[in-house]
Design an enzyme around this catalytic site. Structure first.
Site, PDB file in Angstrom:
ATOM      1  N   CYS A   1      41.678  38.965  35.975  1.00  0.00           N
ATOM      2  CA  CYS A   1      40.527  38.239  36.505  1.00  0.00           C
ATOM      3  C   CYS A   1      39.519  39.284  36.962  1.00  0.00           C
ATOM      4  O   CYS A   1      39.652  40.469  36.628  1.00  0.00           O
ATOM      5  CB  CYS A   1      40.915  37.243  37.597  1.00  0.00           C
ATOM      6  SG  CYS A   1      41.517  37.933  39.147  1.00  0.00           S
TER       7      CYS A   1
ATOM      8  N   HIS B   1      59.526  51.634  39.769  1.00  0.00           N
ATOM      9  CA  HIS B   1      60.063  51.316  41.095  1.00  0.00           C
ATOM     10  C   HIS B   1      60.194  49.821  41.357  1.00  0.00           C
ATOM     11  O   HIS B   1      61.055  49.406  42.126  1.00  0.00           O
ATOM     12  CB  HIS B   1      59.160  51.919  42.181  1.00  0.00           C
ATOM     13  CG  HIS B   1      59.233  53.416  42.244  1.00  0.00           C
ATOM     14  ND1 HIS B   1      58.737  54.139  43.300  1.00  0.00           N
ATOM     15  CD2 HIS B   1      59.751  54.327  41.384  1.00  0.00           C
ATOM     16  CE1 HIS B   1      58.939  55.435  43.090  1.00  0.00           C
ATOM     17  NE2 HIS B   1      59.549  55.574  41.929  1.00  0.00           N
TER      18      HIS B   1
HETATM   19  C1  RB5 Z   1      35.669  34.774  39.732  1.00  0.00           C
HETATM   20  O1  RB5 Z   1      34.322  34.854  40.083  1.00  0.00           O
HETATM   21  C2  RB5 Z   1      36.497  35.711  40.607  1.00  0.00           C
HETATM   22  O2  RB5 Z   1      36.598  35.187  41.896  1.00  0.00           O
HETATM   23  C3  RB5 Z   1      37.867  35.927  40.011  1.00  0.00           C
HETATM   24  O3  RB5 Z   1      37.740  36.469  38.734  1.00  0.00           O
HETATM   25  C4  RB5 Z   1      38.791  36.855  40.751  1.00  0.00           C
HETATM   26  O4  RB5 Z   1      38.177  38.052  41.079  1.00  0.00           O
HETATM   27  C5  RB5 Z   1      39.508  36.247  41.889  1.00  0.00           C
HETATM   28  O5  RB5 Z   1      40.371  36.866  42.536  1.00  0.00           O
END
Ligand code: RB5
Length: 146
Positions: free
Chosen positions: A68, A101
């Protein structure tokens, strides 16, 4: 011999990196199970963290790569699932240590934190490093809540 399966999933923040890393995983000898997202439209990272977590918990995949924007949200969601050890890694060294680990089985990456070449280093290190076992086995065994 059949190839082991690596599940990969990302939200919109990690979509582009996910697409690029699929070729790396193929090159490392894995079959890739792509759990989405499939474009750059805004989505919710927990949906994809849970998809990775379920794939590992159900033995659909042996390992996972979760991406993400920061790597934080998707790793938190993946780690809610049994037997998932998702490690948020920032480079080759943290990825290597997460295998040696912690016997991590999901590599989490932040696409807005590290660039693609660093992510490639992390993928390469993660998937070419074995768990050391020994004293680490006892500690890893203590992670899972029964
Ligand atoms: C999305 O904008 C963002 O919040 C997500 O990709 C991530 O960083 C969340 O932890």
């Amino acid at each position: 011999m059949s190839r082991e399966i690596v599940a990969i999933a990302a939200d919109h923040g990690g979509y582009e990196m996910k697409e690029l890393l699929k070729a790396d995983l193929d090159g490392l000898g894995f079959d890739v199970l792509d759990l989405g997202t499939n474009n750059a439209d805004s989505v919710d990272y927990p949906d994809f963290g849970h998809a990775i977590g379920e794939a590992i918990a159900n033995s659909q995949a042996r390992y996972g790569v979760a991406i993400c924007g920061s790597g934080i949200g998707i790793s938190i969601a993946a780690n809610r699932h049994a037997n998932v050890r998702a490690a948020l890694c920032h480079d080759g060294l943290t990825a290597k240590l997460s295998r040696q680990h912690n016997n991590a089985n999901v590599l989490a990456l932040g696409a807005r934190i590290i660039g693609i070449e660093t992510a490639r280093d992390a993928v390469s290190a993660f998937f070419t490093t074995d768990f050391e076992g020994g004293r680490h086995e006892r500690r890893v065994d203590k992670i899972e809540l029964t």
